[in-house]
Enzyme design. Structure first.
Site, PDB file in Angstrom:
ATOM      1  N   LYS A 100       0.580   4.806   1.246  1.00 28.00           N
ATOM      2  CA  LYS A 100      -0.262   5.531   2.211  1.00 28.00           C
ATOM      3  C   LYS A 100       0.574   6.564   2.956  1.00 28.00           C
ATOM      4  CE  LYS A 100      -1.791   3.089   5.745  1.00 28.00           C
ATOM      5  NZ  LYS A 100      -2.656   2.186   6.538  1.00 28.00           N
ATOM      6  N   GLU A 135       0.809  -1.218   0.000  1.00 26.23           N
ATOM      7  CA  GLU A 135       0.000   0.000   0.000  1.00 26.23           C
ATOM      8  C   GLU A 135       0.846   1.275   0.000  1.00 26.23           C
ATOM      9  OE1 GLU A 135      -4.128   0.243   1.481  1.00 26.23           O
ATOM     10  OE2 GLU A 135      -3.111   1.014   3.266  1.00 26.23           O
ATOM     11  N   GLU A 179      -6.546  -7.703   6.083  1.00 24.21           N
ATOM     12  CA  GLU A 179      -6.123  -6.302   6.067  1.00 24.21           C
ATOM     13  C   GLU A 179      -5.828  -5.797   7.480  1.00 24.21           C
ATOM     14  OE1 GLU A 179      -9.527  -5.327   2.648  1.00 24.21           O
ATOM     15  OE2 GLU A 179      -9.256  -4.004   4.359  1.00 24.21           O
ATOM     16  N   SER A 180      -4.768  -5.026   7.621  1.00 23.66           N
ATOM     17  CA  SER A 180      -4.399  -4.311   8.854  1.00 23.66           C
ATOM     18  C   SER A 180      -3.663  -5.196   9.870  1.00 23.66           C
ATOM     19  CB  SER A 180      -5.618  -3.686   9.546  1.00 23.66           C
ATOM     20  OG  SER A 180      -6.253  -2.756   8.696  1.00 23.66           O
ATOM     21  N   LYS A 219      -7.952   2.585  -3.159  1.00 29.43           N
ATOM     22  CA  LYS A 219      -8.486   2.451  -1.806  1.00 29.43           C
ATOM     23  C   LYS A 219      -9.029   3.811  -1.371  1.00 29.43           C
ATOM     24  CE  LYS A 219      -7.499   0.401   2.678  1.00 29.43           C
ATOM     25  NZ  LYS A 219      -6.454  -0.035   3.626  1.00 29.43           N
ATOM     26  N   GLU A 249     -14.860  -4.859   1.554  1.00 34.31           N
ATOM     27  CA  GLU A 249     -14.285  -4.919   2.900  1.00 34.31           C
ATOM     28  C   GLU A 249     -15.352  -5.131   3.973  1.00 34.31           C
ATOM     29  OE1 GLU A 249     -11.013  -2.198   4.182  1.00 34.31           O
ATOM     30  OE2 GLU A 249     -12.537  -1.529   5.630  1.00 34.31           O
ATOM     31  N   ASN A 299     -11.034  -6.679   7.463  1.00 30.54           N
ATOM     32  CA  ASN A 299     -10.250  -5.678   8.175  1.00 30.54           C
ATOM     33  C   ASN A 299     -10.063  -6.100   9.626  1.00 30.54           C
ATOM     34  OD1 ASN A 299      -8.985  -3.354   9.087  1.00 30.54           O
ATOM     35  ND2 ASN A 299     -10.335  -1.981   7.944  1.00 30.54           N
TER      36      ASN A 299
END
Length: 262
Positions: free
Chosen positions: A57, A55, A217-218, A117, A166, A187
């Site tokens: 970000k 990603e 994710e995360s 995203k 998501e 997530n």
């Protein structure tokens, strides 16, 4: 909830975008897009190892500035060199300090599938994503009702752009499947208090049918995290912060995978 605040700000951002570039202008640009359709899903289907999405970000609501001096072109080249399967680019302006132009910049550096995203709720954003070089868009179940989700998936399908839907819990995962999601992102971050539990992926995926693709994710920072995600049968991992703060992205990807990709 922070999601509501971000959503409202994103609506304002979209109004500004529509003023500077109308829907009819966006639609006219679609015919000029010369890129293979549904590339994100095709790449996911053909990947034998864990599908890593690196990603780009700059900031987040929970962490603040992560990479304030980000060089999008450089990061995109490093992800390409690291042989990640796809790249995620944040385009929300206020809280993530992103821009749609970051996708344009990244696309010039790589032929990897790119995920836009963002907080997407309007067909305009999907059409725009296609014209700026994205192959997939994020749809968040928590901010859309089932009809809106289904309609947006239909719009994406009509222009051969994929959707990563998501979810955060089992109920949202059931909704995602009911509206026809094929790629489901789980997530691990609780959007109410920002706590992260990587085991949330394993918990939620129990209600997801086997023919769907699952992206965790995360909260993914170490080789042990990747090994765990692989062990529970998830298909991929979306990794942001740990790669953005790494001194060397290709080296960090090798570390996460547990071997030197050469």
């Amino acid at each position: 909830m922070i999601l509501d605040t971000i959503f409202e700000e994103r609506r304002k951002q979209l109004e500004r975008e529509k003023e500077s570039c109308s829907l009819s202008t966006i639609m006219s640009k679609l015919k000029d897009v010369d890129r293979e359709g549904n590339l994100f899903l095709k790449t996911l289907k053909n990947t034998k190892e864990l599908f890593i999405i690196g990603e780009i970000k700059k900031a987040s609501p929970s962490k603040g500035d992560i990479a304030p001096n980000i060089d999008v072109e450089k990061i995109a080249r490093q992800y390409h060199e690291a042989q990640v399967q796809a790249i995620s680019v944040l385009t929300e302006e206020r809280y993530f300090k992103g821009s749609s132009q970051n996708i344009v910049k990244a696309r010039l550096q790589t032929d990897k599938p790119i995920l836009r995203k963002d907080f997407i709720f309007d067909p305009y954003q999907i059409y725009e994503a296609k014209t700026i070089g994205a192959d997939c868009v994020l749809l968040i179940v928590a901010m859309l009702n089932p009809k809106e989700l289904k309609d947006l998936i239909s719009v994406a399908q009509s222009i051969q752009i994929d959707t990563l839907v998501e979810v955060h819990d089992e109920e949202e995962a059931k909704i995602a499947q009911e509206v026809g999601a094929k790629i489901i992102g789980i997530n691990n971050r609780n959007l109410k208090d920002f706590t992260v539990d990587i085991r949330n992926t394993e918990k939620v995926m129990k209600v997801i049918e086997k023919d769907n693709y699952i992206i965790s994710e995360s909260g993914i920072h170490t080789r042990e995290h990747i090994r765990y995600i692989e062990s529970i049968g998830a298909n991929g991992a979306l990794i942001g912060e740990s790669l953005m703060i790494a001194e060397n992205i290709p080296t960090k990807v090798k570390e996460l995978r547990g071997y030197d990709r050469g």
